[in-house]
Scaffold this active site. Structure first.
Site, short mmCIF file in Angstrom:
data_model
loop_
_atom_site.label_atom_id
_atom_site.label_comp_id
_atom_site.label_asym_id
_atom_site.label_seq_id
_atom_site.Cartn_x
_atom_site.Cartn_y
_atom_site.Cartn_z
N GLN A 27 39.66 47.18 37.33
CA GLN A 27 38.71 46.65 37.11
C GLN A 27 37.37 47.75 36.41
OE1 GLN A 27 36.63 45.87 40.46
NE2 GLN A 27 34.88 44.33 39.72
N TYR A 54 48.40 51.18 44.02
CA TYR A 54 47.15 50.63 43.60
C TYR A 54 47.43 50.75 41.76
CZ TYR A 54 44.92 51.23 48.17
OH TYR A 54 44.68 50.77 49.58
N TRP A 207 39.57 49.32 56.56
CA TRP A 207 39.65 48.86 55.14
C TRP A 207 38.62 47.75 54.77
CZ3 TRP A 207 42.31 44.50 53.65
CH2 TRP A 207 43.47 44.32 54.43
N LYS A 218 26.83 38.09 47.48
CA LYS A 218 27.00 37.84 46.09
C LYS A 218 27.61 36.23 46.15
CE LYS A 218 29.29 41.33 44.78
NZ LYS A 218 29.75 42.24 44.06
N ARG A 228 35.45 40.99 41.56
CA ARG A 228 36.91 41.28 41.53
C ARG A 228 37.78 39.69 41.51
NH1 ARG A 228 38.21 44.10 47.27
NH2 ARG A 228 37.10 45.84 46.21
N GLU A 296 23.86 52.34 46.89
CA GLU A 296 23.19 51.61 48.10
C GLU A 296 24.14 51.59 49.46
OE1 GLU A 296 23.18 47.22 47.19
OE2 GLU A 296 22.39 46.75 49.07
P1 NDP Z 1 34.93 46.23 50.64
O1 NDP Z 1 35.42 45.08 51.49
O2 NDP Z 1 33.70 47.02 51.15
O3 NDP Z 1 34.62 45.61 49.23
C1 NDP Z 1 34.36 46.27 48.02
C2 NDP Z 1 33.94 45.51 46.84
O4 NDP Z 1 32.75 44.95 47.38
C3 NDP Z 1 33.39 46.39 45.62
O5 NDP Z 1 34.50 46.81 44.82
C4 NDP Z 1 32.50 45.37 45.15
O6 NDP Z 1 33.28 44.48 44.24
C5 NDP Z 1 31.80 44.75 46.15
N1 NDP Z 1 30.39 45.61 46.61
C6 NDP Z 1 30.70 46.78 47.33
N2 NDP Z 1 29.27 47.11 47.59
C7 NDP Z 1 28.55 46.31 47.02
C8 NDP Z 1 27.16 46.20 47.16
N3 NDP Z 1 26.07 47.47 47.59
N4 NDP Z 1 26.61 45.37 46.37
C9 NDP Z 1 27.22 44.21 45.85
N5 NDP Z 1 28.79 44.27 46.17
C10 NDP Z 1 29.41 45.48 46.35
O7 NDP Z 1 36.26 47.23 50.44
P2 NDP Z 1 37.45 47.04 49.48
O8 NDP Z 1 38.35 45.79 49.77
O9 NDP Z 1 37.32 47.71 48.25
O10 NDP Z 1 38.39 48.23 50.56
C11 NDP Z 1 37.89 49.74 50.42
C12 NDP Z 1 39.08 50.61 50.37
O11 NDP Z 1 39.80 50.27 51.69
C13 NDP Z 1 39.97 50.51 49.05
O12 NDP Z 1 39.47 51.01 48.06
C14 NDP Z 1 41.25 51.01 49.81
O13 NDP Z 1 41.10 52.35 49.47
C15 NDP Z 1 41.09 50.69 51.03
N6 NDP Z 1 42.10 49.47 51.23
C16 NDP Z 1 43.09 49.56 52.17
C17 NDP Z 1 43.99 48.40 52.29
C18 NDP Z 1 45.45 49.10 53.27
O14 NDP Z 1 46.29 48.02 53.21
N7 NDP Z 1 45.41 50.07 53.88
C19 NDP Z 1 43.85 47.12 51.93
C20 NDP Z 1 42.65 47.20 51.21
C21 NDP Z 1 41.88 48.24 50.92
P3 NDP Z 1 32.86 43.78 43.22
O15 NDP Z 1 33.50 44.60 41.84
O16 NDP Z 1 33.52 42.33 43.19
O17 NDP Z 1 31.31 43.64 42.93
#
Ligand code: NDP
Length: 322
Positions: A27, A54, A207, A218, A228, A296
């Site tokens: 992304q 990833y 996670w 949002k 995403r 934030e």
């Molecule tokens: P979240 O559920 O917190 O989602 C993060 C996404 O939410 C961001 O990429 C962004 O997306 C949006 N976001 C985050 N902060 C804000 C904000 N302040 N304001 C507005 N939008 C926001 O976490 P993830 O799903 O990204 O998971 C976090 C980590 O956990 C991963 O990077 C990975 O390391 C781990 N993970 C592990 C898994 C496993 O199977 N073990 C599976 C999934 C994740 P956008 O770009 O859409 O705005």
């Protein structure tokens, strides 16, 4: 930033950590990834999470180059990888001894480090005896290539079995589990895994604390674009956000927005602080695609003390899943 022990281990992990899923090598550009990691590191984040799956290994290559360029002292950060989905051929997937060891070596090369601080079995593997995986992980620890190993989305039963095998065979047991945990997804962390925090001292690096963005508000008025769910290969997530269940969840997010307002905070901070409120969470793995999101999110720790029993009860009443 506050630091918590990873379960009963001596390792101190920042209560907010930062992961590469969806964003790195997909992304966002490498320049943005570097900016995000730097903001997080400067805010006290010491744990960066990754996986062989990833972006098919490219997320680790990007993270490795950033670690190299930044030149942060090795004792100031933790970096992880996860093994399971390494490719389509038979021995490129799963938790066989062969794949666990080869995936570790490949992750070390991509991340440009001598050892992984944390190494996770990304999912359980029904085709490999748990003993084979425990032995492979334990050997990697003995060789100094991995410091702590753990699981992700393993059942409490499987984690218990891994501990029993490790105990009987004098091998190194798993230290931590990486489960999904957020306001909409509570049962595994709060109920299923609960006995293990006491019995084996399990740590958790949780996670998707913001449910992939649903909890940020949002999506309250439909797809805002540029997130995403607009990415190629993430149609499955868009579909999840369009179900009847997602619409019910969004109605709850609108009510949660009022709670955030009353506390003088934002929904993302409320969602993260709510996860931090759980003492069995060792670290909340955040994700972000923009610098302002990291800035934030890094303030969420300050909100935890405002989450009184009364506020938590109000949130529970909205969620209806306590
Ligand atoms: P979240 O559920 O917190 O989602 C993060 C996404 O939410 C961001 O990429 C962004 O997306 C949006 N976001 C985050 N902060 C804000 C904000 N302040 N304001 C507005 N939008 C926001 O976490 P993830 O799903 O990204 O998971 C976090 C980590 O956990 C991963 O990077 C990975 O390391 C781990 N993970 C592990 C898994 C496993 O199977 N073990 C599976 C999934 C994740 P956008 O770009 O859409 O705005």
């Amino acid at each position: 930033m506050k630091y918590r022990r990873l379960g009963k281990s001596g390792l101190q992990v920042s209560e907010l950590s930062f992961g590469a899923w969806v964003t790195f090598a997909q992304q966002i550009t490498e320049k943005t990834a570097e900016k995000l990691m730097t903001i997080a590191y400067d805010a006290g984040v010491n744990f960066f999470d990754n996986a062989e799956a990833y972006a098919n290994g490219r997320a680790e290559i990007v993270m490795g180059r950033i670690l190299k360029r930044q030149g942060w002292a090795r004792d100031t950060f933790l970096v992880s990888s996860k093994v399971f989905w390494g490719g389509d051929l038979p021995n490129q997937e799963g938790l066989s001894r062969k794949h666990v060891i080869e995936a570790c070596h490949a992750a070390l090369r991509r991340l440009r480090v001598d050892y992984l601080d944390l190494y996770f079995c990304h999912r359980p593997d029904a085709n490999t005896p748990i003993e084979e995986t425990v032995r492979a992980m334990s050997d990697l620890v003995a060789q100094g290539k991995v410091l702590y190993w753990g699981t992700s989305e393993w059942s409490a039963l499987a984690i218990t079995a891994a501990h029993r095998i490790a105990w009987e065979l004098r091998l190194v047991p798993p230290t931590m589990e990486q489960p999904q945990y957020n306001m909409f997804h509570r049962e595994r962390v709060e109920k299923e895994l609960y006995p293990l925090y006491e019995t084996v001292g399990l740590g958790t690096t949780i996670w998707s604390p913001l449910a992939s963005g649903l909890l940020t508000g949002k999506y309250n008025d439909g797809d805002p674009g540029g997130t995403r769910i607009s990415l190629k290969n993430y149609e499955w997530l868009r579909e999840q956000f369009e179900t009847a269940e997602a619409r019910k969840r969004l109605a709850k997010v609108k009510k949660l927005a009022k709670v955030a307002d009353d506390l003088g905070t934002t929904l993302p901070q409320l969602g993260l602080a709510w996860c931090l409120k759980n003492p069995h969470v060792s670290s909340v793995l955040t994700g972000a695609s923009k610098p302002k999101q990291v800035k934030e999110n890094m303030k969420a720790g300050d909100l935890v003390e405002k989450l009184t029993d009364e506020v938590m009860a109000r949130i529970d009443a909205i969620l209806g899943n306590a």
